[in-house]
Design a protein around this motif. Structure first.
Motif, mmCIF file in Angstrom:
data_model
loop_
_atom_site.group_PDB
_atom_site.id
_atom_site.type_symbol
_atom_site.label_atom_id
_atom_site.label_comp_id
_atom_site.label_asym_id
_atom_site.label_seq_id
_atom_site.Cartn_x
_atom_site.Cartn_y
_atom_site.Cartn_z
ATOM 1 N N SER A 310 0.817 -1.215 0.000
ATOM 2 C CA SER A 310 0.000 0.000 0.000
ATOM 3 C C SER A 310 0.848 1.261 0.000
ATOM 4 O O SER A 310 0.412 2.320 -0.449
ATOM 5 C CB SER A 310 -0.931 0.013 1.221
ATOM 6 N N ASN A 311 2.065 1.160 0.525
ATOM 7 C CA ASN A 311 2.907 2.356 0.693
ATOM 8 C C ASN A 311 3.925 2.516 -0.441
ATOM 9 O O ASN A 311 4.944 3.175 -0.274
ATOM 10 C CB ASN A 311 3.633 2.308 2.043
ATOM 11 N N LYS A 312 3.658 1.901 -1.593
ATOM 12 C CA LYS A 312 4.556 2.039 -2.743
ATOM 13 C C LYS A 312 3.757 2.500 -3.956
ATOM 14 O O LYS A 312 3.458 1.711 -4.863
ATOM 15 C CB LYS A 312 5.266 0.727 -3.039
ATOM 16 N N PRO A 313 3.404 3.782 -3.987
ATOM 17 C CA PRO A 313 2.576 4.277 -5.095
ATOM 18 C C PRO A 313 3.230 4.124 -6.453
ATOM 19 O O PRO A 313 2.538 4.069 -7.473
ATOM 20 C CB PRO A 313 2.356 5.758 -4.741
ATOM 21 N N GLU A 314 4.565 4.056 -6.480
ATOM 22 C CA GLU A 314 5.234 3.887 -7.772
ATOM 23 C C GLU A 314 4.939 2.522 -8.391
ATOM 24 O O GLU A 314 5.153 2.307 -9.589
ATOM 25 C CB GLU A 314 6.754 4.057 -7.613
ATOM 26 N N SER A 315 4.412 1.587 -7.573
ATOM 27 C CA SER A 315 4.050 0.257 -8.075
ATOM 28 C C SER A 315 2.550 0.092 -8.276
ATOM 29 O O SER A 315 2.088 -1.010 -8.586
ATOM 30 C CB SER A 315 4.552 -0.829 -7.107
ATOM 31 N N ASP A 316 1.801 1.171 -8.075
ATOM 32 C CA ASP A 316 0.349 1.081 -8.250
ATOM 33 C C ASP A 316 -0.007 0.721 -9.686
ATOM 34 O O ASP A 316 0.642 1.171 -10.640
ATOM 35 C CB ASP A 316 -0.317 2.410 -7.887
ATOM 36 N N LEU A 317 -1.045 -0.090 -9.814
ATOM 37 C CA LEU A 317 -1.548 -0.496 -11.126
ATOM 38 C C LEU A 317 -2.894 0.195 -11.350
ATOM 39 O O LEU A 317 -3.934 -0.282 -10.893
ATOM 40 C CB LEU A 317 -1.709 -2.019 -11.178
ATOM 41 N N LYS A 318 -2.860 1.326 -12.038
ATOM 42 C CA LYS A 318 -4.092 2.082 -12.262
ATOM 43 C C LYS A 318 -5.100 1.275 -13.071
ATOM 44 O O LYS A 318 -6.306 1.394 -12.857
ATOM 45 C CB LYS A 318 -3.757 3.397 -12.967
ATOM 46 N N ASP A 319 -4.598 0.463 -13.994
ATOM 47 C CA ASP A 319 -5.515 -0.370 -14.767
ATOM 48 C C ASP A 319 -6.186 -1.419 -13.888
ATOM 49 O O ASP A 319 -7.346 -1.775 -14.121
ATOM 50 C CB ASP A 319 -4.764 -1.058 -15.910
ATOM 51 N N GLY A 320 -5.472 -1.915 -12.865
ATOM 52 C CA GLY A 320 -6.079 -2.850 -11.925
ATOM 53 C C GLY A 320 -7.184 -2.200 -11.125
ATOM 54 O O GLY A 320 -8.239 -2.796 -10.885
ATOM 55 N N TRP A 321 -6.943 -0.950 -10.707
ATOM 56 C CA TRP A 321 -7.964 -0.217 -9.938
ATOM 57 C C TRP A 321 -9.200 0.025 -10.801
ATOM 58 O O TRP A 321 -10.332 -0.215 -10.355
ATOM 59 C CB TRP A 321 -7.389 1.105 -9.454
ATOM 60 N N SER A 322 -8.999 0.466 -12.033
ATOM 61 C CA SER A 322 -10.157 0.745 -12.888
ATOM 62 C C SER A 322 -10.890 -0.544 -13.249
ATOM 63 O O SER A 322 -12.114 -0.540 -13.429
ATOM 64 C CB SER A 322 -9.729 1.499 -14.146
ATOM 65 N N LEU A 323 -10.154 -1.663 -13.362
ATOM 66 C CA LEU A 323 -10.821 -2.937 -13.603
ATOM 67 C C LEU A 323 -11.725 -3.302 -12.435
ATOM 68 O O LEU A 323 -12.879 -3.720 -12.631
ATOM 69 C CB LEU A 323 -9.790 -4.038 -13.822
ATOM 70 N N MET A 324 -11.243 -3.128 -11.210
ATOM 71 C CA MET A 324 -12.083 -3.422 -10.048
ATOM 72 C C MET A 324 -13.327 -2.547 -10.050
ATOM 73 O O MET A 324 -14.428 -3.006 -9.716
ATOM 74 C CB MET A 324 -11.288 -3.242 -8.753
ATOM 75 N N GLN A 325 -13.188 -1.299 -10.428
ATOM 76 C CA GLN A 325 -14.355 -0.408 -10.518
ATOM 77 C C GLN A 325 -15.360 -0.935 -11.535
ATOM 78 O O GLN A 325 -16.570 -0.879 -11.308
ATOM 79 C CB GLN A 325 -13.904 1.000 -10.892
ATOM 80 N N TRP A 326 -14.863 -1.422 -12.663
ATOM 81 C CA TRP A 326 -15.752 -1.974 -13.691
ATOM 82 C C TRP A 326 -16.485 -3.213 -13.163
ATOM 83 O O TRP A 326 -17.698 -3.365 -13.316
ATOM 84 C CB TRP A 326 -14.929 -2.333 -14.931
ATOM 85 N N LEU A 327 -15.737 -4.091 -12.484
ATOM 86 C CA LEU A 327 -16.330 -5.329 -11.978
ATOM 87 C C LEU A 327 -17.359 -5.053 -10.890
ATOM 88 O O LEU A 327 -18.453 -5.636 -10.890
ATOM 89 C CB LEU A 327 -15.239 -6.252 -11.448
#
Length: 613
Positions: A310-327
């Motif tokens: 959670s504390n490594k924003p440089e490794s965040d996957l924005k596409d993963g977040w938007s996929l969860m929103q879609w699901l």
């Protein structure tokens, strides 16, 4: 590309006299045969082979649709026939199971054309609201009783135990993953074919029958799904059409640093539209075709961050977040339930998608389970901290306590080097006094603190040891520990206000009434709207001493009926501590308008409320 934007497979249009294409992916059975569609953008040739054409790679070639998809229609291919895709890429000839296969012979076998017809007999079940849910987590392969055979339990076996859950008062089961996995025994978190229902459990029709039987009994079905990785075993998706980069998994996976997970380099490529689509289609399949009432998404931390940090924003996957929103949007559109297993106590998981959140209704709460287990397992009363429990019982996400699922045992908490709570409390005597007393005290908090309560299979039987996918529940323990099961039943009935006397336990309000870290006493009030039959007082003694005449506050004077005494000898022959009703006297006491003297037996939970008439 969205499912409905794909070309339709060939079928006669009587009005136009032309051929159109049937929509869908994988095997699409119809009246005269089966259409097939597969995504293989790097293939030079694709054909479908199966029992219907003697596995001849030249008999039924598919036509490129010009967008990476291949299509064909095979006359006479029927449900029940086995099949695979034959993929040619340069000098490579690859035999692949259909990624959309609804059924397989086994994880390393063939796809099976699945007939989708099923008589749901008017099933129109609706899950209870979050504040009225009591969840039972189970593993199909060990929940049922195989009749004297060395095999995992099946859906049919598991369905035979549903009446036990009805007797407990459970109104939802959460099932560990059932997508086809490598081998016949597994927890299920290693999906080989995400659309196929585990063959060792009975396959798709058997699961539909299980869901229908659960619904008939008033039990909703929440299913675990795994999208943070695929496989890694028996994974035909790996380098599916022969292409890959950096030795990676090919078209379905990231082929760079983002592929790495604790389960191999098998993270799906959440940014590729076709991969997003297959995951979305899988979500919709469980909800629509199988009438599942909700999904619990495993390891969302590894969907939203490549390193699971959670504390490594440089490794965040924005596409993963938007996929969860879609699901979660698809789940919400069907008025079903979406639960996240993130375990980082992150409010954004359960914020609405329109506010930037992931859109889940609820998430498993690490802020509850770890303090509660720690306090229950502590050997020394003097070191048992009531202050540590305060955050556990009062924590909430976005101001809503029902955005969290709370528990003292789950599949993760009773394996991986940890054991069942009774075993953790007393490894030498997990069936003894201390194990019984303190494990049920922890369970009492699960059902009286605000949140969505969940227990793990066998918890009500005082199951000990640790969870293994080779060790079925010992149902004979129900005879020996029927009293403990009775205690769980009473807790569940009070939590869901089945007797009309404890509506406060379904409410969001909690008020701390007393914390005594010397005596190890905790008292709190739960309310929905307030008043008789609603306001509920919960008192807990976390010490081995019987306490008599403990003055505690009450929200109103008059008689407060003891609805539950976890020390009642009827729950266990090792128990024995009678508690009567309390006559609360008027007079200000710790900002409450009344007070009364209560006897608190050792390691005991008491529940009080007033009659409403």
């Amino acid at each position: 590309m969205p499912l409905l934007e794909r070309p339709l497979s060939e079928t006669t249009d009587s009005r136009a006299g032309t051929l159109a294409r049937r929509e869908g992916m994988g095997a699409i059975p119809h009246s005269t045969g089966t259409a097939f569609r597969v995504w293989a953008p790097n293939a030079q040739r694709v054909s479908v082979v199966g029992s219907f054409n003697h596995w001849d790679a030249f008999a039924n070639p598919l036509e490129s649709e010009g967008n990476g998809y291949w299509y064909g229609d095979v006359h006479g291919a029927r449900p029940g026939d086995e099949y695979r895709f034959h993929v040619v890429n340069g000098t490579m000839e690859l035999s692949r199971v259909d990624p959309y296969a609804r059924e397989t012979t086994n994880s390393a076998g063939n796809g099976v054309i699945a007939g989708l017809e099923f008589d749901w007999e008017g099933d129109a079940f609706h899950l209870a609201p979050l504040n009225e849910l009591a969840i039972y987590e189970l593993h199909i392969g060990t929940f049922g009783r195989p009749p004297g055979q060395d095999r995992p339990a099946s859906f049919e076996d598991a369905a035979k135990e549903l009446d036990h859950l009805v007797a407990l008062g459970i109104n939802a089961v959460e099932i560990m993953p059932i997508a086809e996995f490598a081998g016949d025994r597994s927890w299920g978190y290693n999906p080989a074919h995400i659309f196929a229902v585990e063959s060792a459990y009975g396959g798709p029709k058997a699961f539909k029958t299980f869901v229908k039987e659960a619904h008939r009994r008033g039990i909703g079905v929440i299913l675990d799904v795994v999208y943070n990785h695929f496989g890694p075993g028996d994974l035909d998706l790996w380098q599916f059409d022969g292409w890959s980069e950096n030795g990676g998994g090919g078209i379905y996976f990231y082929n760079d640093w983002r592929s790495k997970t604790p389960w191999g380099d098998t993270r799906p490529d959440y940014g590729r539209p076709e991969v997003r689509q297959i995951i979305r289609d899988n979500t919709v399949m469980w909800l629509d075709e199988f009438h599942v009432d909700g999904l619990r998404m495993d390891g969302t931390l590894f969907i939203r961050n490549a390193e699971g940090q959670s504390n490594k924003p440089e490794s965040d996957l924005k596409d993963g977040w938007s996929l969860m929103q879609w699901l979660t949007g698809e789940v919400r559109a069907r008025h079903k339930l979406a639960i996240a297993e993130d375990l980082q106590d992150n409010d954004w998981l359960t914020k609405p998608a329109e506010e930037g959140g992931a859109g889940f209704h609820a998430q498993w709460c690490a802020q509850f389970v770890h303090p509660v287990r720690a306090v229950a397992n502590e050997l020394d009363d003097e070191r048992r901290s009531m202050e540590r429990l305060l955050g556990a019982i009062a924590h909430r996400f976005n101001g809503d306590p029902f955005q969290r699922v709370i528990y003292s045992e789950s599949h993760d908490e009773v394996a991986n080097g940890r054991s069942r709570v009774p075993q953790e409390i007393d490894p030498q005597d997990p069936d003894g006094y201390f194990a019984q007393k303190r494990s049920t005290l922890a369970a009492g908090l699960v059902f009286t603190a605000p949140g969505v309560p969940m227990i793990f299979q066998g918890q009500e039987l005082l199951a000990d040891g640790f969870f293994e996918d080779t060790r079925p529940i010992d149902w004979e323990r129900l005879d020996e520990y029927r009293g403990i099961a009775h205690l769980y039943r009473d807790l569940i009935h009070l939590r869901l206000n089945r007797r009309g006397t404890t509506r406060g336990l379904t409410g969001a309000s909690i008020r701390l009434a007393l914390v005594d870290d010397v005596a190890k006493v905790l008292v709190f009030q739960r309310s929905h709207s307030g008043g008789p039959g609603d306001d509920t007082m919960v008192a807990l003694n976390f010490s081995r001493r019987d306490l008599t005449g403990v003055p505690i506050p009450f929200p109103a004077p008059g008689r407060w009926v003891c609805r539950l005494n976890s020390a009642w000898s009827g729950y266990s022959p090792l128990f024995g501590g009678e508690v009567g009703d309390v006559e609360a006297q008027p007079g200000s006491f710790d900002d409450y308008p009344a007070h009364g003297a209560v006897d608190l037996p050792a390691y005991t939970l008491l529940v009080f409320s007033q009659d409403s008439n």
